[in-house]
Scaffold this motif. Sequence first.
Motif, mmCIF file in Angstrom:
data_model
loop_
_atom_site.group_PDB
_atom_site.id
_atom_site.type_symbol
_atom_site.label_atom_id
_atom_site.label_comp_id
_atom_site.label_asym_id
_atom_site.label_seq_id
_atom_site.Cartn_x
_atom_site.Cartn_y
_atom_site.Cartn_z
ATOM 1 N N GLY A 64 -0.946 14.705 -17.211
ATOM 2 C CA GLY A 64 -1.039 14.841 -15.760
ATOM 3 C C GLY A 64 -2.298 14.220 -15.195
ATOM 4 N N LEU A 65 -3.413 14.409 -15.890
ATOM 5 C CA LEU A 65 -4.675 13.847 -15.422
ATOM 6 C C LEU A 65 -4.691 12.320 -15.516
ATOM 7 N N VAL A 66 -4.134 11.784 -16.591
ATOM 8 C CA VAL A 66 -4.076 10.322 -16.738
ATOM 9 C C VAL A 66 -3.150 9.727 -15.680
ATOM 10 N N ILE A 67 -2.035 10.371 -15.402
ATOM 11 C CA ILE A 67 -1.125 9.882 -14.366
ATOM 12 C C ILE A 67 -1.806 9.918 -13.000
ATOM 13 N N MET B 115 0.819 -1.203 0.000
ATOM 14 C CA MET B 115 0.000 0.000 0.000
ATOM 15 C C MET B 115 0.859 1.262 0.000
ATOM 16 N N LEU B 116 2.072 1.151 0.514
ATOM 17 C CA LEU B 116 2.953 2.320 0.554
ATOM 18 C C LEU B 116 3.258 2.828 -0.853
ATOM 19 N N GLY B 117 3.625 1.916 -1.740
ATOM 20 C CA GLY B 117 3.957 2.311 -3.106
ATOM 21 C C GLY B 117 2.790 2.951 -3.823
ATOM 22 N N THR B 118 1.594 2.390 -3.647
ATOM 23 C CA THR B 118 0.429 2.964 -4.319
ATOM 24 C C THR B 118 0.030 4.304 -3.708
ATOM 25 N N GLY B 119 0.240 4.457 -2.411
ATOM 26 C CA GLY B 119 -0.021 5.749 -1.778
ATOM 27 C C GLY B 119 0.928 6.821 -2.297
ATOM 28 N N ILE B 120 2.193 6.463 -2.423
ATOM 29 C CA ILE B 120 3.182 7.401 -2.980
ATOM 30 C C ILE B 120 2.825 7.743 -4.418
ATOM 31 N N ALA B 121 2.450 6.730 -5.198
ATOM 32 C CA ALA B 121 2.089 6.971 -6.600
ATOM 33 C C ALA B 121 0.870 7.876 -6.712
ATOM 34 N N ALA B 122 -0.119 7.658 -5.862
ATOM 35 C CA ALA B 122 -1.327 8.494 -5.912
ATOM 36 C C ALA B 122 -1.001 9.951 -5.582
ATOM 37 N N LEU B 123 -0.212 10.168 -4.536
ATOM 38 C CA LEU B 123 0.157 11.542 -4.170
ATOM 39 C C LEU B 123 1.009 12.197 -5.252
ATOM 40 N N ALA B 124 1.967 11.442 -5.776
ATOM 41 C CA ALA B 124 2.813 11.988 -6.844
ATOM 42 C C ALA B 124 1.991 12.266 -8.096
ATOM 43 N N GLY B 125 1.033 11.387 -8.400
ATOM 44 C CA GLY B 125 0.164 11.611 -9.553
ATOM 45 C C GLY B 125 -0.672 12.872 -9.403
ATOM 46 N N LEU B 126 -1.184 13.097 -8.203
ATOM 47 C CA LEU B 126 -1.936 14.332 -7.956
ATOM 48 C C LEU B 126 -1.039 15.555 -8.092
ATOM 49 N N ALA B 127 0.213 15.434 -7.634
ATOM 50 C CA ALA B 127 1.154 16.547 -7.766
ATOM 51 C C ALA B 127 1.482 16.819 -9.234
ATOM 52 N N VAL B 128 1.603 15.757 -10.033
ATOM 53 C CA VAL B 128 1.844 15.930 -11.472
ATOM 54 C C VAL B 128 0.642 16.635 -12.107
ATOM 55 N N ALA B 129 -0.557 16.194 -11.755
ATOM 56 C CA ALA B 129 -1.753 16.829 -12.316
ATOM 57 C C ALA B 129 -1.829 18.306 -11.926
ATOM 58 N N LEU B 130 -1.519 18.601 -10.677
ATOM 59 C CA LEU B 130 -1.525 19.991 -10.224
ATOM 60 C C LEU B 130 -0.501 20.823 -10.982
ATOM 61 N N ALA B 131 0.689 20.254 -11.178
ATOM 62 C CA ALA B 131 1.745 20.980 -11.894
ATOM 63 C C ALA B 131 1.374 21.217 -13.350
ATOM 64 N N THR C 49 -4.377 7.067 -12.853
ATOM 65 C CA THR C 49 -3.785 5.743 -12.661
ATOM 66 C C THR C 49 -3.221 5.579 -11.255
ATOM 67 N N GLY C 50 -2.660 6.630 -10.692
ATOM 68 C CA GLY C 50 -2.151 6.550 -9.321
ATOM 69 C C GLY C 50 -3.262 6.324 -8.313
ATOM 70 N N ILE C 51 -4.354 7.054 -8.467
ATOM 71 C CA ILE C 51 -5.495 6.890 -7.567
ATOM 72 C C ILE C 51 -6.138 5.518 -7.771
ATOM 73 N N GLY C 52 -6.252 5.100 -9.026
ATOM 74 C CA GLY C 52 -6.804 3.775 -9.311
ATOM 75 C C GLY C 52 -5.969 2.661 -8.711
ATOM 76 N N SER C 53 -4.663 2.813 -8.767
ATOM 77 C CA SER C 53 -3.767 1.824 -8.172
ATOM 78 C C SER C 53 -3.950 1.754 -6.660
ATOM 79 N N LEU C 54 -4.071 2.903 -6.020
ATOM 80 C CA LEU C 54 -4.291 2.935 -4.574
ATOM 81 C C LEU C 54 -5.623 2.284 -4.208
#
Length: 119
Positions: free
Chosen positions: A92-95, A1-17, A98-103
């Motif tokens: 950014g939105l697709v990333i 769950m740690l990896g998917t949590g990191i991916a979800a947060l990073a994905g949201l940061a990519v979308a924001l950027a 996918t991060g949120i979906g993975s989590l």
Amino acid sequence: MLGTGIAALAGLAVALATWTGLGGLPGLVVPLFVFVAATGLIVANSIAGARNDFPARSGAVSALVGAMQYGSGILGSGMVSAFTTGTPLAMGLVIALTGIGSLLCAAWLHQLKPASAVH
């Protein structure tokens, strides 16, 4: 769950950027690097967990996980292409999706496992 949590947060940061331009190029590259690095955690542990659940078919399990990774890359790039606006926003939105979906998938699988099987 740690990896998917990191991916979800990073994905949201990519979308924001990509949506706001916040941080310029480093604001996009740093969370994108974190997202890709989290993929290493997720894929390696997914293969190990799947092979543990189906030891008699471990080769087929590894091949299936590889095919799913390849196929999801095809679907993701198709989604970016379909929703492109000429900016990195679609990426950014697709990333983020996918991060949120993975989590969400990891949380669902974690909930399905009996308490004695969760490490």
